[in-house]
Design a protein around this motif. Structure first.
Motif, PDB file in Angstrom:
ATOM      1  N   TRP A   1       9.110  14.427 -16.256  1.00 38.40           N
ATOM      2  CA  TRP A   1       9.111  15.021 -17.593  1.00 38.40           C
ATOM      3  C   TRP A   1       7.780  14.753 -18.293  1.00 38.40           C
ATOM      4  O   TRP A   1       7.191  15.663 -18.882  1.00 38.40           O
ATOM      5  CB  TRP A   1      10.276  14.446 -18.394  1.00 38.40           C
TER       6      TRP A   1
ATOM      7  N   TYR B   1      15.382  16.388 -16.498  1.00 43.13           N
ATOM      8  CA  TYR B   1      14.611  15.855 -15.384  1.00 43.13           C
ATOM      9  C   TYR B   1      15.327  14.666 -14.734  1.00 43.13           C
ATOM     10  O   TYR B   1      15.349  14.537 -13.514  1.00 43.13           O
ATOM     11  CB  TYR B   1      13.212  15.434 -15.853  1.00 43.13           C
TER      12      TYR B   1
ATOM     13  N   GLU C   1       3.723  20.156 -17.431  1.00 45.13           N
ATOM     14  CA  GLU C   1       2.800  20.892 -18.314  1.00 45.13           C
ATOM     15  C   GLU C   1       3.551  21.563 -19.447  1.00 45.13           C
ATOM     16  O   GLU C   1       3.094  21.595 -20.572  1.00 45.13           O
ATOM     17  CB  GLU C   1       2.000  21.895 -17.502  1.00 45.13           C
ATOM     18  N   SER C   2       4.704  22.116 -19.126  1.00 40.65           N
ATOM     19  CA  SER C   2       5.520  22.736 -20.173  1.00 40.65           C
ATOM     20  C   SER C   2       6.979  22.490 -19.823  1.00 40.65           C
ATOM     21  O   SER C   2       7.471  22.993 -18.826  1.00 40.65           O
ATOM     22  CB  SER C   2       5.239  24.236 -20.281  1.00 40.65           C
ATOM     23  N   PRO C   3       7.672  21.701 -20.637  1.00 39.20           N
ATOM     24  CA  PRO C   3       9.075  21.413 -20.365  1.00 39.20           C
ATOM     25  C   PRO C   3       9.895  22.689 -20.253  1.00 39.20           C
ATOM     26  O   PRO C   3       9.637  23.669 -20.947  1.00 39.20           O
ATOM     27  CB  PRO C   3       9.511  20.586 -21.568  1.00 39.20           C
TER      28      PRO C   3
ATOM     29  N   GLY D   1      11.985  25.179 -23.245  1.00 39.50           N
ATOM     30  CA  GLY D   1      11.609  24.703 -24.568  1.00 39.50           C
ATOM     31  C   GLY D   1      12.221  23.363 -24.935  1.00 39.50           C
ATOM     32  O   GLY D   1      12.197  22.969 -26.090  1.00 39.50           O
ATOM     33  N   ASP D   2      12.793  22.678 -23.959  1.00 37.86           N
ATOM     34  CA  ASP D   2      13.445  21.392 -24.214  1.00 37.86           C
ATOM     35  C   ASP D   2      12.438  20.269 -24.057  1.00 37.86           C
ATOM     36  O   ASP D   2      11.800  20.143 -23.027  1.00 37.86           O
ATOM     37  CB  ASP D   2      14.601  21.212 -23.220  1.00 37.86           C
ATOM     38  N   ASP D   3      12.300  19.455 -25.090  1.00 43.53           N
ATOM     39  CA  ASP D   3      11.345  18.356 -25.005  1.00 43.53           C
ATOM     40  C   ASP D   3      12.028  17.044 -24.626  1.00 43.53           C
ATOM     41  O   ASP D   3      11.497  15.974 -24.841  1.00 43.53           O
ATOM     42  CB  ASP D   3      10.569  18.199 -26.319  1.00 43.53           C
ATOM     43  N   SER D   4      13.200  17.144 -24.045  1.00 42.68           N
ATOM     44  CA  SER D   4      13.977  15.974 -23.641  1.00 42.68           C
ATOM     45  C   SER D   4      13.799  15.697 -22.152  1.00 42.68           C
ATOM     46  O   SER D   4      13.756  16.633 -21.345  1.00 42.68           O
ATOM     47  CB  SER D   4      15.462  16.214 -23.933  1.00 42.68           C
ATOM     48  N   PRO D   5      13.745  14.425 -21.763  1.00 53.02           N
ATOM     49  CA  PRO D   5      13.654  14.105 -20.334  1.00 53.02           C
ATOM     50  C   PRO D   5      14.996  14.224 -19.616  1.00 53.02           C
ATOM     51  O   PRO D   5      15.046  14.149 -18.386  1.00 53.02           O
ATOM     52  CB  PRO D   5      13.169  12.648 -20.337  1.00 53.02           C
TER      53      PRO D   5
END
Length: 76
Positions: free
Chosen positions: A46, A62, A50-52, A55-59
């Motif tokens: 995560w 992953y 480069e780009s989650p 649009g989810d910025d949560s690990p």
């Protein structure tokens, strides 16, 4: 790293309770190490993405993917 170590110990303790074993036993220790490895791998992937996805910025996605890959490897 200290938090990961503490997390691994807490996983081993939970596994040991469930199995009726000691937390420093071979099985609880191995299960905790595998769980932590899957978590670390997911977080690292995560962090280096480069780009989650979606649009989810949560690990979490992953980490879930790493856990699923581990489950697949252990059952094949």
């Amino acid at each position: 790293m200290a938090r990961f170590d503490a997390f691994q110990r807490s996983i081993a303790e939970a596994v040991a309770r469930r199995l009726g074993q000691r937390p420093e036993g071979e099985v609880p220790t191995l299960i905790a190490a595998l769980a932590l490895t899957a978590t670390r791998t997911g977080v690292e992937r995560w962090a280096s993405a480069e780009s989650p996805g979606d649009g989810d910025d949560s690990p979490v996605p992953y980490v879930e993917r790493s856990a699923e890959l581990l489950r697949t490897l252990l059952t094949s």
